[in-house]
Design an enzyme around this catalytic site. Sequence first.
Site, PDB file in Angstrom:
ATOM      1  N   HIS A  41       0.828  -1.114   0.013  1.00  0.00           N
ATOM      2  CA  HIS A  41       0.173  -0.170   0.030  1.00  0.00           C
ATOM      3  C   HIS A  41       0.850   1.202  -0.087  1.00  0.00           C
ATOM      4  O   HIS A  41       2.099   1.075  -0.100  1.00  0.00           O
ATOM      5  CB  HIS A  41      -0.998  -0.111   1.188  1.00  0.00           C
ATOM      6  CG  HIS A  41      -0.085  -0.258   2.678  1.00  0.00           C
ATOM      7  ND1 HIS A  41       0.591   0.569   3.138  1.00  0.00           N
ATOM      8  CD2 HIS A  41      -0.271  -1.300   3.325  1.00  0.00           C
ATOM      9  CE1 HIS A  41       1.065   0.149   4.262  1.00  0.00           C
ATOM     10  NE2 HIS A  41       0.316  -1.003   4.495  1.00  0.00           N
ATOM     11  N   HIS A  72       3.980   1.248   2.321  1.00  0.00           N
ATOM     12  CA  HIS A  72       5.088   0.497   1.531  1.00  0.00           C
ATOM     13  C   HIS A  72       5.879   1.384   0.466  1.00  0.00           C
ATOM     14  O   HIS A  72       7.159   1.502   0.217  1.00  0.00           O
ATOM     15  CB  HIS A  72       4.682  -0.741   0.792  1.00  0.00           C
ATOM     16  CG  HIS A  72       4.138  -1.829   1.917  1.00  0.00           C
ATOM     17  ND1 HIS A  72       2.923  -2.074   1.978  1.00  0.00           N
ATOM     18  CD2 HIS A  72       5.056  -2.501   2.862  1.00  0.00           C
ATOM     19  CE1 HIS A  72       2.643  -2.873   2.973  1.00  0.00           C
ATOM     20  NE2 HIS A  72       3.964  -3.108   3.472  1.00  0.00           N
ATOM     21  N   GLN A 130       6.895 -15.441  12.231  1.00  0.00           N
ATOM     22  CA  GLN A 130       6.349 -14.335  12.966  1.00  0.00           C
ATOM     23  C   GLN A 130       4.883 -14.247  13.233  1.00  0.00           C
ATOM     24  O   GLN A 130       4.414 -13.453  13.812  1.00  0.00           O
ATOM     25  CB  GLN A 130       6.747 -12.906  12.303  1.00  0.00           C
ATOM     26  CG  GLN A 130       6.003 -12.411  10.885  1.00  0.00           C
ATOM     27  CD  GLN A 130       6.763 -11.346  10.458  1.00  0.00           C
ATOM     28  OE1 GLN A 130       8.016 -11.438   9.862  1.00  0.00           O
ATOM     29  NE2 GLN A 130       6.091 -10.153  10.632  1.00  0.00           N
ATOM     30  N   GLN A 160       7.488   3.458  10.364  1.00  0.00           N
ATOM     31  CA  GLN A 160       7.002   3.781  11.871  1.00  0.00           C
ATOM     32  C   GLN A 160       5.912   3.271  12.268  1.00  0.00           C
ATOM     33  O   GLN A 160       5.634   2.949  13.328  1.00  0.00           O
ATOM     34  CB  GLN A 160       7.007   5.320  11.805  1.00  0.00           C
ATOM     35  CG  GLN A 160       6.671   5.974  13.211  1.00  0.00           C
ATOM     36  CD  GLN A 160       7.661   5.725  14.339  1.00  0.00           C
ATOM     37  OE1 GLN A 160       8.671   5.153  14.005  1.00  0.00           O
ATOM     38  NE2 GLN A 160       7.051   5.720  15.503  1.00  0.00           N
ATOM     39  N   GLN A 168       8.684  -2.813  16.189  1.00  0.00           N
ATOM     40  CA  GLN A 168       9.559  -3.630  15.196  1.00  0.00           C
ATOM     41  C   GLN A 168      10.616  -2.763  14.682  1.00  0.00           C
ATOM     42  O   GLN A 168      11.562  -3.322  14.784  1.00  0.00           O
ATOM     43  CB  GLN A 168       8.761  -3.876  13.794  1.00  0.00           C
ATOM     44  CG  GLN A 168       9.421  -4.595  12.824  1.00  0.00           C
ATOM     45  CD  GLN A 168       8.439  -4.942  11.714  1.00  0.00           C
ATOM     46  OE1 GLN A 168       7.639  -6.083  11.883  1.00  0.00           O
ATOM     47  NE2 GLN A 168       8.396  -4.374  10.611  1.00  0.00           N
ATOM     48  N   ARG A 180      -3.545  -5.295   6.670  1.00  0.00           N
ATOM     49  CA  ARG A 180      -4.539  -6.093   7.424  1.00  0.00           C
ATOM     50  C   ARG A 180      -5.866  -5.395   7.244  1.00  0.00           C
ATOM     51  O   ARG A 180      -6.991  -5.663   7.756  1.00  0.00           O
ATOM     52  CB  ARG A 180      -4.525  -6.065   8.835  1.00  0.00           C
ATOM     53  CG  ARG A 180      -3.516  -7.290   8.831  1.00  0.00           C
ATOM     54  CD  ARG A 180      -3.124  -7.962  10.364  1.00  0.00           C
ATOM     55  NE  ARG A 180      -2.352  -9.216  10.470  1.00  0.00           N
ATOM     56  CZ  ARG A 180      -0.989  -9.200  10.459  1.00  0.00           C
ATOM     57  NH1 ARG A 180      -0.209  -8.134  10.835  1.00  0.00           N
ATOM     58  NH2 ARG A 180      -0.623 -10.349  10.521  1.00  0.00           N
TER      59      ARG A 180
END
Lengths: 282, 282
Positions: free
Chosen positions: A34, A37, A61, A148, A153, A187
């Site tokens: 999206h 990215h 993960q 961010q 992560q 998601r």
Amino acid sequence: MKILSDPRKINQLIRRAKRNGKSIGFVPTMGALHAGHLSLIRQAKRDNDLAVVSIFVNPAQFGPQEDLKRYPRPLKNDLALCRKEKVDLVFIPEDKMMYPEGFVTFVNVEGLSGRLCGAARPGHFRGVTTVVTKLLNIISADVLYLGQKDAQQAVIISRMVEDLNFAVKIVVMPIVRGNNGLALSSRNVYLSKSQREEAQVLFKALHLAKLMIRHGQFNSSRIIEKMKELISRKKQAKIDYVAIVDPKSLGPLKKIGRDCLVCLAVKFGKTRLIDNLRITCG
Amino acid sequence: MKILSDPRKINQLIRRAKRNGKSIGFVPTMGALHAGHLSLIRQAKRDNDLAVVSIFVNPAQFGPQEDLKRYPRPLKNDLALCRKEKVDLVFIPEDKMMYPEGFVTFVNVEGLSGRLCGAARPGHFRGVTTVVTKLLNIISADVLYLGQKDAQQAVIISRMVEDLNFAVKIVVMPIVRGNNGLALSSRNVYLSKSQREEAQVLFKALHLAKLMIRHGQFNSSRIIEKMKELISRKKQAKIDYVAIVDPKSLGPLKKIGRDCLVCLAVKFGKTRLIDNLRITCG
């Protein structure tokens, strides 16, 4: 644009490019690309001679009860987007190439990996740091681009890169949001129309925290309380956590100082959304 | 011969050498160099344009009750030996450069790290794989030289290199023994004269295993029993383990097939010695 699935082949290709003095920018993704990215990919293109994107839905993960199977995999569309952005190399390994039989080695950033999302998703960040170690060894990039949106992560990978002496620079790009304030996420496609509307509350809650701090409220629990109150008004919202933490240690801040990370995870139906806001004062 | 202590500086130096097409052979050591180490260094010199040796007594691989403090550190002698062997670069980092405050990232090869020596030394191999990951990232060698003396370490590092996609080849060099059969080890200096004499039994026990297998004994427990019997005749010997395992999985072999690793750990006083013999049949 070259598409490769064999770790050795892409490694050879990149080593050759590096010997020829080319700099490598790397954007690791799980696909379902999206605008978030794309902002990373564009920055990688701007900063480097070659931009490499990996697309790999990393099984290590995902927890056993999580959405590994139904995670969106719109590969054709992803490749079209990469082509449009003039990505140089796309790495799409198969599961069995990344985790062959007998695989037993894991990288773990202790402490940091158990907090926040790590508490609800045991093993998640161990899976992330393990696959990123593998990808960094395969791609041997000069610059690694992270979002961010996945704040924890980014902190954990930064810590790992420093601790394990990876010779890579990390660039963290800002969150990209829709018009409604909702942070872009692969998601989000899981959300029903009503859930998507309700989920707008997350950014509003983060904004509320910012306002309260700007107005002199430095007591974290007061702020968290108000945020939770606001979120809980939405029928389908089920709060996992709302926290105000130190941006490096991710440890809870009782009293807000110069710099804090306000972050949250909230479920709407089966879909767990995360969001965050970095707030600096004074 | 250049001596460096700063990870970044040696990394830059090596990257420059690699851009100029030089191949790098790397021998990681804890110093107290003996003929075993020298055989690795010589091989690294023969195979590569540049030979790099690290000298670092890695605190992460010592248990709290172990010999970290008294581990021999004859640095002047080590450097003289490196000079004599025409080592190109020696890397001697300080503890605080390798494990700065806030260090929390560890690499673990699960399963393999808990067996044999790992059972008596919890955390030991995690410390080894963590430091080797760091060293491989700092040195970015083409070939990594390890000694067969630390057989389990070699198996675990090989597994890690494969699992984490390190672009390095591993060469394992044979055990170097004294005239008395005792495998060279930096810890042999701890032995009293009588302990050193008694410790010759270790190689004799390994040789006994070889003879028994050559004579058709394929039942591991029978062989282990005889080995233990032989070793136990020495007054100061305290057996930690004697095992016959698969050379890759390090899992115990009940019945000996084509290829096995006979290995042992025995204490003489406070000094824990290890030794092993790879035996192939047919």
